[in-house]
Design an enzyme around this catalytic site. Structure first.
Site, PDB file in Angstrom:
ATOM      1  CE  LYS A 111      -4.266  -1.332  -0.135  1.00 35.92           C
ATOM      2  NZ  LYS A 111      -4.726  -2.289   0.849  1.00 35.92           N
ATOM      3  CE  LYS A 194      -8.125 -15.304  -8.206  1.00 32.09           C
ATOM      4  NZ  LYS A 194      -8.648 -14.189  -7.610  1.00 32.09           N
ATOM      5  CE  LYS A 197     -14.792  -3.752  -7.763  1.00 35.74           C
ATOM      6  NZ  LYS A 197     -14.368  -2.932  -6.618  1.00 35.74           N
TER       7      LYS A 197
END
Ligand code: TRP
Length: 328
Positions: A111, A194, A197
């Protein structure tokens, strides 16, 4: 009965990958454990969402998880920010959490790299808040993705450290229940990998029939099998994996036989798959819409969840205060 608790990060609508992954496991766990689920809205503040954003995503999560079968009578579902004693435990745990170890957490470093203008203290202490979420209820098991393992290790470290500092055997070390070991992997229909989103290939539980059809008809295929009984290449296997998840066994066998004897027409398979996905999603979609338009019910569920969770956390905090040397 063992206690299970899990936090749900507000990250948009549920898709079939989530459904056959985490959500189905949650639903099943309700029968086997004393479960609590919560929406991690405090954690979501690290990225500074707007109030409107928060309200909308909390409502969406509540509606969608209820529609999938979380039963609030058996498994309270609450909003993290409704259960204040957790904050107090967060403060206590922070006093024994060291800057060096928090800075070494991979997700923090990641982050810090991707949002260099917003390396805030909440981000740094994400693992202590997550530990407080679980330790406040003295839960035994935490269903999480593999990406949460380091946070789980920190949680166990904080539990052990608290016990050691105060020379008590108070907190037990919560165990990870790896959802990926129990989940069915749902493929994307865009050729490989897979459903997700961020992969941009998701079929959402709230998608309407036309949207589902459009997404399925776009699925990647090839020019068809060239040998009898050949192994299916990944894009084709993915379509069959989807059939296995949502269609009747006869439907799967029918198209599988056609593939094996090289008479398959992918257009027919896709039409059937779209219809079966729609049949699978329709009742869930209808329940989502019903919950979304019933603010009173959602508020009641959240309030009941908050009451149960607050009682459970308050009991722990009373004991913790005493251990630390404060008034109970
Ligand atoms: N960190 C979790 C995630 O990103 C969400 C979460 C917050 C959580 N607190 C928790 C999960 C406590 C389990 C237990 O998915």
């Amino acid at each position: 009965m063992e206690k299970v608790i899990s936090g749900i990060r507000p990250t948009g609508n549920l898709h079939l990958g989530n459904y056959f992954g985490a959500v189905k496991s949650f639903i099943k766990m309700q029968d086997e454990y004393e479960c609590m689920f919560f929406i991690a809205d405090w954690h979501s503040l690290t990225t500074h969402p707007t109030p409107e954003n928060i309200r909308r995503s909390v409502k969406t999560i509540l509606s969608e998880y209820l529609a999938c079968g979380i039963d609030p009578e058996r498994a309270p579902i609450y909003i993290q920010s409704d259960v204040k004693p957790v904050l107090e435990l967060y403060l206590y745990l922070n006093m024994n959490a060291y800057l060096g170890e928090l800075e070494r957490v991979t997700s923090f470093k990641e982050k810090a790299r991707t949002q260099p203008d917003n390396i805030n203290a909440g981000l740094l202490t994400y693992p202590t808040l997550m530990a407080a979420d679980v330790l406040a209820h003295k839960a035994d098991k935490v269903p999480v993705g593999k990406d949460q393992e380091q946070n789980m290790e920190m949680m166990r470290l904080f539990a052990r450290r608290f016990n050691r500092i105060y020379n008590v055997e108070y907190f037990r070390e919560p165990q990870s229940f790896h959802l990926s070991d129990h989940a069915v992997k749902v493929p994307g229909l865009d050729g490989s990998g897979k459903m997700g989103k961020s992969e941009g290939n998701a079929i959402y539980l709230c998608d309407d029939e036309a949207t589902i059809k459009k997404k399925v008809m776009k699925a990647v295929t090839d020019s068809g099998p060239t040998q009898l009984n050949q192994v299916k290449p990944e894009p084709i296997q993915n379509l069959f994996t989807m059939l296995e998840l949502v269609s009747a066994k006869e439907t799967y066998d029918y198209f599988n036989d056609q593939y094996n004897n090289m008479t398959i027409r992918y257009g027919d398979l896709k039409k059937q798959l779209a219809a079966d996905i729609n049949a699978f999603c329709a009742p869930i979609r209808e329940r989502i819409a019903a919950f979304q338009s019933d603010d009173d019910y959602l508020a009641r569920v959240a309030r009941q969840g908050a009451e149960k969770a607050t009682a459970s956390a308050e009991k722990t905090l009373g004991e913790v205060r005493e251990i630390i040397g404060f008034r109970k």
